[in-house]
Design a protein around this motif. Structure first.
Motif, short mmCIF file in Angstrom:
data_model
loop_
_atom_site.label_atom_id
_atom_site.label_comp_id
_atom_site.label_asym_id
_atom_site.label_seq_id
_atom_site.Cartn_x
_atom_site.Cartn_y
_atom_site.Cartn_z
N TRP A 6 57.45 58.33 -15.28
CA TRP A 6 56.62 59.43 -15.79
C TRP A 6 55.35 58.89 -16.42
CZ3 TRP A 6 56.89 64.26 -14.46
CH2 TRP A 6 58.09 64.80 -14.05
N LYS A 7 55.45 57.79 -17.15
CA LYS A 7 54.26 57.19 -17.78
C LYS A 7 53.26 56.72 -16.72
CE LYS A 7 54.04 56.77 -22.03
NZ LYS A 7 53.21 57.71 -22.79
N GLU A 8 53.78 56.16 -15.61
CA GLU A 8 52.90 55.71 -14.54
C GLU A 8 52.18 56.89 -13.89
OE1 GLU A 8 53.07 53.24 -10.35
OE2 GLU A 8 54.77 53.14 -11.71
N ILE A 9 52.91 57.97 -13.67
CA ILE A 9 52.27 59.17 -13.11
C ILE A 9 51.19 59.68 -14.06
CG2 ILE A 9 52.67 61.61 -12.54
CD1 ILE A 9 55.48 60.73 -11.57
N GLU A 10 51.50 59.69 -15.35
CA GLU A 10 50.54 60.13 -16.36
C GLU A 10 49.26 59.29 -16.32
OE1 GLU A 10 50.55 60.80 -21.18
OE2 GLU A 10 51.75 59.18 -20.32
N SER A 11 49.42 57.98 -16.14
CA SER A 11 48.26 57.09 -16.15
C SER A 11 47.39 57.24 -14.90
CB SER A 11 48.70 55.64 -16.31
OG SER A 11 49.36 55.21 -15.13
N LYS A 12 47.98 57.69 -13.78
CA LYS A 12 47.24 57.79 -12.52
C LYS A 12 46.52 59.13 -12.35
CE LYS A 12 49.89 54.36 -10.23
NZ LYS A 12 49.55 53.43 -9.30
N LEU A 13 46.80 60.08 -13.23
CA LEU A 13 46.15 61.38 -13.11
C LEU A 13 44.70 61.30 -13.60
CD1 LEU A 13 49.01 63.74 -14.31
CD2 LEU A 13 48.13 63.49 -12.00
N GLU A 21 54.28 67.57 -20.91
CA GLU A 21 53.54 68.56 -20.13
C GLU A 21 53.78 68.37 -18.64
OE1 GLU A 21 51.61 71.34 -20.67
OE2 GLU A 21 52.55 71.16 -22.63
N LEU A 22 53.83 67.11 -18.20
CA LEU A 22 54.10 66.84 -16.78
C LEU A 22 55.47 67.37 -16.37
CD1 LEU A 22 52.74 63.20 -16.37
CD2 LEU A 22 51.82 65.29 -15.35
N LYS A 23 56.46 67.16 -17.23
CA LYS A 23 57.81 67.63 -16.92
C LYS A 23 57.85 69.16 -16.85
CE LYS A 23 60.35 63.66 -18.67
NZ LYS A 23 61.32 63.16 -19.64
N LYS A 24 57.12 69.82 -17.75
CA LYS A 24 57.05 71.28 -17.72
C LYS A 24 56.40 71.76 -16.43
CE LYS A 24 56.79 72.08 -22.69
NZ LYS A 24 55.91 72.51 -23.79
N LYS A 25 55.34 71.08 -16.01
CA LYS A 25 54.66 71.45 -14.76
C LYS A 25 55.59 71.26 -13.57
CE LYS A 25 50.00 70.43 -16.41
NZ LYS A 25 49.58 71.79 -16.63
N LYS A 26 56.34 70.15 -13.56
CA LYS A 26 57.29 69.90 -12.47
C LYS A 26 58.35 70.99 -12.42
CE LYS A 26 61.19 68.10 -12.38
NZ LYS A 26 62.49 67.93 -12.42
N ASP A 27 58.89 71.35 -13.60
CA ASP A 27 59.91 72.40 -13.64
C ASP A 27 59.36 73.73 -13.15
OD1 ASP A 27 61.75 70.62 -14.64
OD2 ASP A 27 61.47 71.20 -16.73
N SER A 28 58.13 74.03 -13.49
CA SER A 28 57.50 75.27 -13.04
C SER A 28 57.32 75.27 -11.53
CB SER A 28 56.15 75.45 -13.74
OG SER A 28 55.48 76.56 -13.22
N LEU A 29 56.85 74.14 -10.99
CA LEU A 29 56.69 74.03 -9.54
C LEU A 29 58.03 74.18 -8.82
CD1 LEU A 29 54.18 71.05 -9.33
CD2 LEU A 29 53.72 73.40 -8.63
N MET A 30 59.05 73.53 -9.35
CA MET A 30 60.36 73.59 -8.72
C MET A 30 60.94 75.00 -8.76
SD MET A 30 60.76 70.69 -7.45
CE MET A 30 62.34 71.06 -6.80
N ALA A 31 60.74 75.71 -9.86
CA ALA A 31 61.25 77.07 -9.97
C ALA A 31 60.58 77.97 -8.94
CB ALA A 31 61.03 77.61 -11.38
#
Length: 178
Positions: A6-13, A21-31
């Motif tokens: 997750w930290k690596e994804i955060e650094s590449k954005l 926030e990334l986890k919340k966005k992922k959960d929203s997309l998955m829902a």
């Protein structure tokens, strides 16, 4: 390890955000993906033609299509709560356990003579918990190389051994040692 991903994804954005926030966005997309997948499946099951099947126009649906049906329930196991016929199931209260002879004494046949115990003929093929066993054979030697006691991990041991062998080889080439 997962947090590191997750930290690596955060650094590449290209924009500033944090892992929560990334986890919340992922959960929203998955829902949203699950909801649309369910809608597509329902429209296919009605017996309608191919042109009548629901087609989502959500921007991320096609990018997430690789998930396929991983969120569909394959098989469920029925679990019961409470106690029935003197048997205790999960979720039962302590009063039922305190009066249960099965819980405190075991099955009736357990107090009988061993010859009267029920016998069950099973074959190895019928046992679901049987799995292949991998056997590892090790030998124990009295001699332990002192260098092995200096390292607790494999890779540093290999790297150091390689460095020492290269040093010995270079020293021989230069005539420093025989």
């Amino acid at each position: 390890m997962v947090h590191d991903a997750w930290k690596e994804i955060e650094s590449k954005l290209s924009f500033k955000t944090d892992v929560t926030e990334l986890k919340k966005k992922k959960d929203s997309l998955m829902a949203t993906y699950r909801k649309l997948s369910k809608k597509i499946k329902a429209s296919k099951g009605t017996g309608s033609g191919a042109d009548e099947v629901f087609k989502p126009d959500w921007f991320a649906y096609n990018a997430m299509i690789f998930l396929g049906d991983i969120y569909e329930v394959k098989k469920t196991i029925s679990t019961e709560f409470g106690s029935k016929n003197g048997k205790i199931y999960r979720g039962v209260n302590s009063a039922a356990i305190s009066t249960s002879t099965l819980w405190w004494e075991g099955p009736e046949w357990l107090v009988a003579v061993k010859d009267n115990w029920p016998s069950y003929e099973t074959t190895v093929d019928e046992l679901p918990e049987v799995r292949k066993v991998k056997l590892v054979l090790t030998s124990i030697r009295d001699f332990v190389n002192p260098i092995l006691e200096k390292f607790s991990r494999w890779l540093p041991l290999i790297h150091t051994t390689g460095w020492m062998l290269r040093f010995i080889n270079n020293a021989k080439l230069q005539g420093v040692c025989v």
